[in-house]
Design a protein around this motif. Structure first.
Motif: not given
Length: 65
Positions: A57, A61, A65
């Motif tokens: 996870k 992420q 970004k």
């Protein structure tokens, strides 16, 4: 009475054998339970999988970004 005393060694031998058999079974089943403790193994695997999931996870992420 003589017939009972004739069979006494055989009866005692069988009783001793049965006692040893049950003691060994208890010891071996206890060892087997400790070795094959699936609950502990399952919890360990679950913890590792949760850590991997959390790391994935975080990586997703960071990539997004």
């Amino acid at each position: 009475m003589d017939k009972i005393t004739e069979f006494l060694p055989t009866i005692l031998g069988v009783l001793i054998f049965l006692i040893i058999w049950f003691v060994l079974r208890r010891i071996l089943s206890s060892l087997s339970g400790k070795i094959n403790n699936s609950e502990v193994y399952k919890e360990d695997v679950l913890n590792v999988l949760e850590e991997i999931r959390d790391e994935l996870k975080q990586l997703n992420q960071n990539i997004s970004k």
